[in-house]
Write an enzyme that holds these catalytic residues in place. Structure first.
Site, PDB file in Angstrom:
ATOM      1  N   VAL A 137      -8.058  -2.234 -10.878  1.00  0.00           N
ATOM      2  CA  VAL A 137      -8.387  -1.096 -10.226  1.00  0.00           C
ATOM      3  C   VAL A 137      -7.264  -0.719 -10.401  1.00  0.00           C
ATOM      4  O   VAL A 137      -6.448   0.455 -11.015  1.00  0.00           O
ATOM      5  CB  VAL A 137      -8.824  -1.126  -9.272  1.00  0.00           C
ATOM      6  N   HIS A 147     -24.081  22.754   1.545  1.00  0.00           N
ATOM      7  CA  HIS A 147     -24.759  23.514   0.518  1.00  0.00           C
ATOM      8  C   HIS A 147     -23.300  24.796   0.121  1.00  0.00           C
ATOM      9  O   HIS A 147     -23.103  25.468   1.461  1.00  0.00           O
ATOM     10  CB  HIS A 147     -25.668  23.934   0.075  1.00  0.00           C
ATOM     11  N   THR A 181       0.961 -10.804   5.475  1.00  0.00           N
ATOM     12  CA  THR A 181       1.780 -11.537   3.935  1.00  0.00           C
ATOM     13  C   THR A 181       1.999 -10.865   2.595  1.00  0.00           C
ATOM     14  O   THR A 181       2.465 -10.275   2.238  1.00  0.00           O
ATOM     15  CB  THR A 181       2.294 -12.698   4.306  1.00  0.00           C
ATOM     16  N   GLY A 182       0.614 -10.256   2.870  1.00  0.00           N
ATOM     17  CA  GLY A 182      -0.026  -9.505   1.521  1.00  0.00           C
ATOM     18  C   GLY A 182      -0.023 -10.087   0.481  1.00  0.00           C
ATOM     19  O   GLY A 182      -0.474 -11.744  -0.039  1.00  0.00           O
ATOM     20  N   CYS A 188       0.892  -1.534  -0.352  1.00  0.00           N
ATOM     21  CA  CYS A 188      -0.363   0.033  -0.040  1.00  0.00           C
ATOM     22  C   CYS A 188       0.793   1.223  -0.126  1.00  0.00           C
ATOM     23  O   CYS A 188       0.807   2.124  -0.958  1.00  0.00           O
ATOM     24  CB  CYS A 188      -0.586  -0.064   0.986  1.00  0.00           C
ATOM     25  N   VAL A 200      -2.928  -8.712 -13.821  1.00  0.00           N
ATOM     26  CA  VAL A 200      -4.251  -9.074 -14.519  1.00  0.00           C
ATOM     27  C   VAL A 200      -4.966  -9.566 -12.559  1.00  0.00           C
ATOM     28  O   VAL A 200      -5.744 -10.397 -12.796  1.00  0.00           O
ATOM     29  CB  VAL A 200      -4.062 -10.103 -15.062  1.00  0.00           C
ATOM     30  N   ASP A 206      -5.138  -8.919   2.210  1.00  0.00           N
ATOM     31  CA  ASP A 206      -4.452  -9.942   1.088  1.00  0.00           C
ATOM     32  C   ASP A 206      -4.656 -11.326   1.409  1.00  0.00           C
ATOM     33  O   ASP A 206      -5.020 -12.218   0.035  1.00  0.00           O
ATOM     34  CB  ASP A 206      -3.890  -8.979   0.279  1.00  0.00           C
ATOM     35  N   ALA A 255      -6.976  -2.202   1.118  1.00  0.00           N
ATOM     36  CA  ALA A 255      -5.662  -1.451   2.173  1.00  0.00           C
ATOM     37  C   ALA A 255      -6.856  -1.685   3.550  1.00  0.00           C
ATOM     38  O   ALA A 255      -6.755  -1.919   5.158  1.00  0.00           O
ATOM     39  CB  ALA A 255      -5.119  -0.333   2.254  1.00  0.00           C
TER      40      ALA A 255
END
Lengths: 444, 444
Positions: free
Chosen positions: B177, B430, B137-138, B41, B257, B296, B304
């Site tokens: 993304v 507003h 560990t992602g 991240c 991918v 992950d 994240a």
């Protein structure tokens, strides 16, 4: 004489929203407006100032993009084009409101309205009857009787939006939201700007720590606090501070010391009118049956979105739906550079109200997105005010980019009476400046 | 052998937040990281991409400011400076995390960790015992076995953040993304960009209407959908679509991918590992007592802020505080130009889940602030998905400026299970783009 379920006088954000909601609910509605749809907000307030402030922020970014990898030469600010864009924005929004009125079957008459009785209104020589009347006539700039305040270069929020060239020296009288926003715009595009304020700090609705930080971060503006303007002449503004008189050069003067309600002389038909505006209850009812007062004219909360919400409350009331106006979770935003926003109680207000409070303040430069987009030196911070023990969220105060788009969540959290533990379980997207609210709660 | 209450492996937004929270609660914590604090991240994901995207947005603003009154000549993009700012942002944030660890008394070891048993970890030649272990560990970029994918100009999210000059032609393989954010950045600064995506639309997590609108609004990018890359060589990327082969010029290729979890071979000590990641329950527990998997690596939600929340849930679990991970109010944002964001169910997902739904979509050009700052032509819209009858808010989807800073309120509203009527009573400031959420609810 044609009779309406509802006549609304004034097509600002209180009046047109009320007309829309009532029309949508099937009521027969007439909206009477003496100038332009959208009122002060669309034509001489919220919208044109945000358009100009966006232009001045773009100018600053184009000037100072090098640290981020963007270089440019000969960066110039073109007032005429900025004003043209502002005008285009206003006109597009007016058309949008006209379309809203049409699609909700609201009749619109452009004329000055006068009350001929407690059941009839005259406009453009024609008389209309009503079951309910919403007075949504708003407010206008208060011009104090200072010698010279009637000179042609002394303008209010209306006139200053029409200037055709940038002044050399602008003096802003009044350090409230309107004064400080114009100071931010003009100072960003190269005008020498001074602000003269009678109180000991700018923007009284802000937490004191934040208004001081905003003032300091607008270092290109010359602020004079606890200072009283005594006289204006063709080239100067004179003020008194600590017994001494000072003169500031001014080829343009903005008078922004406050607003006064436009009450239409309604006291003549028996409406209870106080100096700050028409007296109303929680449903926006005046003392006369069927007559309501919404928006600036009742002096309760001089904000466009408060006016709209008051309009909704009044409409729900005539529809027989229980509703009431609450003032404790109304957000506000100041679109200066940097922006500021808040919702709920300041630390001082919470203590005055008898709460035992806990607070935490976090600097935005600890926030990933802020750091990526603003760097280490731009000002930014967030403060939360929480009731000790219960953990009830009482106030959120922000200074820094995106504050105005983030603060509505604080309004939602306060409206739902969330506590610290509830908010800690909400997932905020990363990286976003909005995470600062959660970080503040963890910092408590 | 030193023993810890908690050992965390991996210092990304899952691991470091968990270490911080546990340290704050008085636990003895060791954090082991093989590269840099902040993980993907901070170092190769959210943060560097947001820094670069901010630079490219500033470049676009400097080029096209004339309509707002800002003119400039010779506007140039300097990649080296943009990269330097990105690097500075990363390093500042790493220091911030180091400070957080220190102030919460978390020990940090920089080394690759291996499990020597279900109660011990080896790092840098030293063995540590634990009562609890968080595997954080992602994930890493998945590089499919396409011929040529090992060529030196074929990069993943890591390598592309280090390029020293802009390519002429970039081909992005994968329209998720990561791929689309890099496409937005490079195309904005003058690179010819093509995106090749196997599915029939980009960014599968988005409402289909919104992903199509985002794709159309990125008109400078050449999108190829339902297209399968067959080969990469030194100058071209070849893809097949509807039986025909096409070649795209490419002096740089981004492989985006998908991601694969870094599961450390934990199946060897008996941890239940599925292809998409380590299996966990609602408290992030694996099948082995005292071993948790957050972020992950469990494949549940590759974001994240999901990882951070999982870390909090796991810490609360070892502290004996009831908590559980929920996935139905997790917001997400894509920082393309224009931005997009969402929270909750798309219309299609809600219908698949058996809800009877009502939806409303409002264009942002009807919003005052959007119009003032973006004009009439920039894309922007908001859609709400609501359960018919109950009025329960199920999903909010946004495309347009500020979406990423607004969407956290939708997370709050969904977490609190608000209904349309509740939200209508919340006051939004507003003029702000955030008002679009309320406008959508009134448009239902």
């Amino acid at each position: 004489m044609e009779n309406y379920d509802l006549i609304v006088i004034g097509a600002g954000p209180g009046g047109y929203i009320a007309a829309e909601r009532a029309g949508h609910a099937g009521k027969k509605v007439l909206l009477i407006e003496k100038e332009n749809l959208g009122g002060v907000c669309t034509n001489w307030g919220c919208i044109p100032t945000k358009s100009l402030l966006n232009s001045s922020k773009l100018y600053k970014k184009a000037l100072h993009g090098e640290a981020y990898g963007v270089t440019a030469e000969n960066v110039r600010f073109n007032l005429e084009k900025a004003m043209a864009h502002k005008q285009d924005t206003i006109e597009t929004l007016r058309k949008g409101i006209a379309y809203l009125m049409k699609s909700n079957k609201v009749d619109v008459v452009f004329a000055e309205a006068t009350l001929t009785s407690s059941k009839t209104v005259m406009a453009d020589g024609k008389e209309y009857g009503f079951d309910n009347l919403f007075v949504a006539t708003g407010s206008t700039a208060f011009v104090p009787p200072i010698p010279g305040s009637d000179l042609p270069h002394v303008l209010t929020n209306v006139g200053i939006l029409e200037v055709e060239s940038l002044p050399k020296n602008l003096v802003v009288i009044g350090g409230g939201v309107i004064g400080v926003e114009f100071a931010s715009f003009f100072s960003a595009v190269g005008v020498n700007v001074s602000v003269v304020e009678m109180m000991d700090e700018i923007i009284p609705l802000m937490d004191g720590e934040f208004s001081a930080a905003l003032r300091k971060s607008m270092s290109q503006v010359d602020f004079h606090l606890k200072a009283k303007v005594t006289k204006i002449d063709k080239t100067k503004v004179y003020f008194e501070k600590d017994g001494a008189e000072t003169a500031l050069d001014a080829d343009l003067v903005l008078m922004a010391v406050g607003r006064r309600p436009l009450t239409m002389g309604l006291e003549k038909i028996g409406v209870d009118v106080a100096p700050q505006g028409i007296r109303v209850d929680e449903q926006m009812r005046t003392n006369l049956p069927g007559i309501f007062a919404i928006g600036d004219v009742n002096g309760k909360s001089l904000l466009a979105h408060s006016a709209s919400r008051m309009g909704e409350v009044a409409v729900n009331t005539i529809l027989g739906k229980p509703d009431r106006m609450r003032y404790d979770a109304i957000p506000w935003a100041v679109y200066t550079d940097p922006e500021a926003a808040g919702c709920g109680l300041t630390e001082a207000q919470a203590k005055d109200a008898g709460y035992k409070v806990q607070t935490a303040t976090v600097q935005m430069r600890a926030n990933g997105r802020f750091l990526a987009e603003q760097g280490k030196k731009e000002p930014g911070m967030c403060k939360v005010v929480v009731e000790e023990g219960s953990g009830l969220l009482l106030g959120v105060h922000m200074l820094g980019i995106y504050s105005s788009e983030i603060i509505h969540s604080a309004a939602a959290m306060m409206e739902m009476e969330l506590r610290v533990q509830d908010i800690k379980e909400i997932v905020f997207p990363h990286p976003s400046v909005s995470e600062i609210i959660k970080d503040c709660l963890w910092a408590l």
